[in-house]
Design an enzyme around this catalytic site. Structure first.
Site, PDB file in Angstrom:
ATOM      1  N   TYR A  81      46.690  26.890  35.509  1.00 37.31           N
ATOM      2  CA  TYR A  81      45.293  27.294  34.949  1.00 37.31           C
ATOM      3  C   TYR A  81      44.576  26.751  36.005  1.00 37.31           C
ATOM      4  O   TYR A  81      44.348  25.304  36.314  1.00 37.31           O
ATOM      5  CB  TYR A  81      45.018  26.710  33.578  1.00 37.31           C
ATOM      6  CG  TYR A  81      45.186  27.909  32.527  1.00 37.31           C
ATOM      7  CD1 TYR A  81      44.357  28.727  32.207  1.00 37.31           C
ATOM      8  CD2 TYR A  81      46.262  27.708  31.503  1.00 37.31           C
ATOM      9  CE1 TYR A  81      44.376  29.908  31.299  1.00 37.31           C
ATOM     10  CE2 TYR A  81      46.544  28.772  30.752  1.00 37.31           C
ATOM     11  CZ  TYR A  81      45.500  29.522  30.471  1.00 37.31           C
ATOM     12  OH  TYR A  81      45.629  30.536  29.522  1.00 37.31           O
ATOM     13  N   GLU A  83      40.719  27.508  35.701  1.00 38.95           N
ATOM     14  CA  GLU A  83      39.080  27.973  35.689  1.00 38.95           C
ATOM     15  C   GLU A  83      38.247  27.140  36.468  1.00 38.95           C
ATOM     16  O   GLU A  83      38.222  25.664  36.482  1.00 38.95           O
ATOM     17  CB  GLU A  83      38.600  27.898  34.077  1.00 38.95           C
ATOM     18  CG  GLU A  83      39.169  28.754  33.188  1.00 38.95           C
ATOM     19  CD  GLU A  83      40.587  28.447  32.565  1.00 38.95           C
ATOM     20  OE1 GLU A  83      40.897  28.860  31.450  1.00 38.95           O
ATOM     21  OE2 GLU A  83      41.166  27.619  33.091  1.00 38.95           O
ATOM     22  N   ASP A 258      29.896  49.406  45.804  1.00 40.83           N
ATOM     23  CA  ASP A 258      31.434  49.519  45.115  1.00 40.83           C
ATOM     24  C   ASP A 258      31.996  50.021  46.305  1.00 40.83           C
ATOM     25  O   ASP A 258      31.996  51.359  46.398  1.00 40.83           O
ATOM     26  CB  ASP A 258      31.501  50.063  43.964  1.00 40.83           C
ATOM     27  CG  ASP A 258      33.028  49.903  43.220  1.00 40.83           C
ATOM     28  OD1 ASP A 258      33.971  49.653  43.889  1.00 40.83           O
ATOM     29  OD2 ASP A 258      33.083  50.438  41.986  1.00 40.83           O
ATOM     30  N   THR A 287      38.453  46.509  45.286  1.00 39.19           N
ATOM     31  CA  THR A 287      39.644  46.286  44.783  1.00 39.19           C
ATOM     32  C   THR A 287      40.314  45.742  46.139  1.00 39.19           C
ATOM     33  O   THR A 287      39.763  45.936  47.349  1.00 39.19           O
ATOM     34  CB  THR A 287      40.401  47.357  44.039  1.00 39.19           C
ATOM     35  OG1 THR A 287      40.334  48.225  45.169  1.00 39.19           O
ATOM     36  CG2 THR A 287      39.864  47.944  42.920  1.00 39.19           C
ATOM     37  N   LYS A 290      44.556  50.031  47.054  1.00 41.81           N
ATOM     38  CA  LYS A 290      43.916  51.137  47.562  1.00 41.81           C
ATOM     39  C   LYS A 290      44.182  51.058  48.977  1.00 41.81           C
ATOM     40  O   LYS A 290      45.313  50.862  49.764  1.00 41.81           O
ATOM     41  CB  LYS A 290      42.613  51.450  47.014  1.00 41.81           C
ATOM     42  CG  LYS A 290      42.570  51.540  45.741  1.00 41.81           C
ATOM     43  CD  LYS A 290      40.923  51.954  45.270  1.00 41.81           C
ATOM     44  CE  LYS A 290      40.860  52.050  43.770  1.00 41.81           C
ATOM     45  NZ  LYS A 290      40.510  50.965  43.021  1.00 41.81           N
ATOM     46  N   ARG A 296      47.023  44.373  43.324  1.00 42.83           N
ATOM     47  CA  ARG A 296      45.953  44.735  42.293  1.00 42.83           C
ATOM     48  C   ARG A 296      45.346  43.726  42.005  1.00 42.83           C
ATOM     49  O   ARG A 296      45.516  42.601  41.716  1.00 42.83           O
ATOM     50  CB  ARG A 296      46.789  45.305  41.145  1.00 42.83           C
ATOM     51  CG  ARG A 296      47.768  46.476  41.498  1.00 42.83           C
ATOM     52  CD  ARG A 296      48.168  47.237  40.111  1.00 42.83           C
ATOM     53  NE  ARG A 296      46.788  47.713  39.607  1.00 42.83           N
ATOM     54  CZ  ARG A 296      46.422  48.975  39.857  1.00 42.83           C
ATOM     55  NH1 ARG A 296      47.189  49.824  40.929  1.00 42.83           N
ATOM     56  NH2 ARG A 296      45.583  49.718  39.265  1.00 42.83           N
TER      57      ARG A 296
END
Length: 494
Positions: A81, A83, A258, A287, A290, A296
Site C-alpha cells: 500500500y 497512498e 486525451d 493510457t 494501446k 494496462r
C-alpha cells in the site's frame, strides 16, 4: 518492446535462443504455480495466448506487451500500500515504491518532453478523472481558499465548503462528441464526465467529416467552457493542437488533451510540432497500453503550473497506486525511448494508410475518406449491415475488431454503422503494407458475403446476420498464412 521476443520495426526478430529459453521457463514455472492453486485460471491464461496467436487482432486499443513488461507485473510490488506520492506516503516502508514511481515519471517526462508526469492512474478513465479534478482544484479551489484565507479545504466552515462545492459542480466542459470520434469520458452523459460538468460537444464537418476548427472556436466562444477537451477514440485524422490551444486561450479555458490512442505516435515522433499535444496543452492524459505497448494503466502529463494539483490524485480521486503496474509502466516507457520504437511508430501509421487504401480500392467507404494516424473507420452501411452484424461476422472469420459509431450514426452507439480498425498490434507482430492490403481484401470479402436476417417477428434486424457457407473457414485459412509468417512471441513455448 523487448528486442528479444518482439519485432523491431516491421520485421520480425528471432529471439536469442538463451533469452527465449529463459522466458519460456519463467512462464512455465509461473503457470505451474498458478495451476497448483486454481487450474482453470492457468488453463484460461494458456488459452488466451493461443487465441491471440491465432487471430488477426485489429482492435485499435489493443497491442502486445513485451515479456519484460508482462513479467514485471507479477511481483511482490503488488503487496504494497502506498497512498500518497513520492516521499510523502501515508504508509511506512515505501522506499522501493518511491524508486519505482520516480523511474516511471522520469521516463515519461523524457519520452514526451513534459514538465511533469504522474504515473499512478490505474486506467485512462482514472487519468481523465485525475485531470478533471486537478484542473478544478487549480482553477476553482486554490483561488477560493485564498479568498477565504485558509490553507486547505478541511479548514473551511461548513457553509463556505458548501459554497465551494457548488462551484465545483457547475463548471463547463467542451469535448468531441462520441459519434464524431470522441471518447465517452469527454462528456458522454451516461459517463461520470457527463454528470460532473455542464457539458457540450463539438462534432465534425457534415460533408468532410473532418474537425472544423472554426466551428470549435464558435462553440467555445458561445459556451465559454472552463475545460476544452481535445483528443479522440475513433477519429482517423491528426489534430492541430496549436489551434486548439489558441481557442482555449481565447475563452480562458484549460486545454486538456486525451492522447490515450495515439500516445505511441507522439512517443515515436510521428506526431510532432503542432500535432504533438504536449507543448500546447496544459494537461495531457494517456493510457500506457494501446500504441505505447505497455501495461494496462494511465499517465497524466502537465505543465509545472498544474503539477501540484495533479500530484494530489491520491487521495483526491485514486486510492493506493498499483506499484507493480507502475513498475511495468517504467519498463514499457524505457522500451519506448529506444530508437527502434520510432521505427515501429512510423510503421503503425504507414500500415494504417495501406489498410485504408486497400479498402478504398475495393469500393469500401471510410469515414473522412482515409487516415493519417493508426485508425481506419469503415462505414459498413454500404454493405447493408450494422456495425454489430459486421463485427460478429468478422469475428466468426477470425478477424477481431470492434463496432463503432460514425458521425450522425442512425444506428446509435450500440448497434452502430461502423467498424474501427487499428494497426498497432499487428504491426508489433511485423505485418507490413502487403499484409494489411490482404487484410482489407479479406474483410471486404467477408462483409460482401454477410446478409442481415430478420427478427423472429419478421422485422429488419440490427444484430442477426447470415454468413455464406465456407467463408469463415476460408478466411481463417488465409489469415493463418499471414499469422504463421509473423509469430507472436516467437520462441516462447509453454
Amino acid at each position: 518492446m523487448s528486442e528479444h521476443l518482439a519485432p523491431r520495426g516491421s520485421e520480425s526478430v528471432a529471439p536469442g535462443a538463451e533469452y527465449a529459453a529463459t522466458a519460456s521457463s519463467a512462464y512455465r514455472a509461473a503457470l505451474s504455480v498458478i495451476e497448483s492453486v486454481e487450474p482453470r485460471i492457468a488453463a484460461a491464461t494458456r488459452a488466451e495466448l493461443s487465441d491471440q496467436r491465432a487471430s488477426l487482432k485489429l482492435i485499435a486499443s489493443e497491442n502486445y506487451a513485451s515479456p519484460a513488461v508482462l513479467l514485471t507485473m507479477g511481483t511482490w510490488l503488488s503487496d504494497k500500500y502506498a497512498e500518497g506520492t513520492i516521499g510523502h506516503r501515508f504508509y511506512a516502508g515505501c522506499q522501493n515504491v518511491d524508486t519505482v514511481e520516480t523511474v516511471a515519471a522520469e521516463h515519461a517526462r523524457e519520452l514526451f518532453g513534459a514538465e511533469y508526469a504522474y504515473a499512478q492512474p490505474h486506467s485512462g478513465i482514472d487519468a481523465n478523472l485525475v485531470a478533471f479534478w486537478a484542473i478544478l482544484a487549480h482553477r476553482i479551489e486554490q483561488p477560493a481558499l485564498a479568498e477565504y484565507g485558509v490553507k486547505g479545504i478541511n479548514d473551511l466552515s461548513e457553509e463556505d465548503w458548501e459554497t465551494l462545492r457548488q462551484r465545483f459542480g457547475n463548471q463547463r466542459a467542451l469535448g468531441m462528441s462520441l459519434d464524431a470520434g470522441g471518447h465517452l469520458t469527454h462528456g458522454f452523459r451516461p459517463n461520470i464526465s457527463g454528470k460532473m460538468f455542464h457539458q457540450r460537444s463539438y462534432g465534425t464537418d457534415p460533408e468532410t467529416q473532418l474537425l472544423d476548427y472554426d466551428a470549435v472556436r464558435r462553440a467555445a466562444q458561445e459556451f465559454k467552457p472552463l475545460i476544452l477537451i481535445a483528443g479522440y477514440s475513433a477519429y482517423p485524422r491528426r489534430i492541430n493542437f496549436a489551434k486548439m490551444r489558441e481557442i482555449a486561450d481565447e475563452v480562458g479555458a484549460t486545454l486538456m488533451v486525451d492522447m490515450a490512442h495515439f500516445a505511441g505516435l507522439v512517443a515515436g515522433k510521428v506526431f510532432t510540432g503542432d500535432e504533438d499535444p504536449v507543448p500546447h496543452a496544459h494537461v495531457v492524459t494517456t493510457t500506457t497500453h494501446k500504441s505505447l505497448r505497455g501495461p494496462r494503466g494511465g499517465l497524466v502529463l502537465a505543465t509545472k503550473e498544474y503539477a501540484g494539483s495533479v500530484d494530489r490524485g491520491c487521495p483526491m480521486v485514486l486510492g493506493g497506486p498499483l506499484s507493480h503496474v507502475m513498475a511495468a509502466k517504467a519498463v514499457a516507457l524505457a522500451e519506448a525511448r529506444r530508437p527502434e520504437f520510432q521505427t515501429y511508430a512510423q510503421n503503425v501509421a504507414d500500415n494504417a494508410k495501406s489498410l485504408a487504401e486497400g479498402f478504398l480500392t475495393r469500393g469500401a467507404r471510410l469515414v473522412t475518406g482515409g487516415t493519417d494516424n493508426h485508425i481506419v473507420l469503415l462505414d459498413v452501411s454500404g454493405f447493408g449491415l450494422t456495425g454489430r452484424q459486421a463485427e460478429s461476422a468478422l469475428l466468426d472469420a477470425g478477424i477481431v475488431t470492434n463496432r463503432n459509431s460514425v458521425p450522425n450514426d442512425p444506428n446509435g452507439a450500440w448497434y452502430t454503422s461502423g467498424i474501427r480498425f487499428g494497426t498497432p498490434a499487428l504491426t508489433t507482430r511485423g505485418f507490413g503494407a502487403a499484409e494489411f492490403d490482404r487484410i482489407a481484401e479479406l474483410v471486404v470479402d467477408v462483409l460482401k458475403q454477410t446478409t442481415p436476417t430478420a427478427t423472429a417477428a419478421g422485422a429488419p434486424g440490427k444484430a442477426k446476420y447470415s454468413l455464406a457457407d465456407g467463408v469463415a473457414d476460408a478466411t481463417k485459412a488465409a489469415s493463418a498464412e499471414l499469422l504463421d509468417a509473423h509469430p507472436l512471441y516467437p520462441g516462447l513455448e509453454l
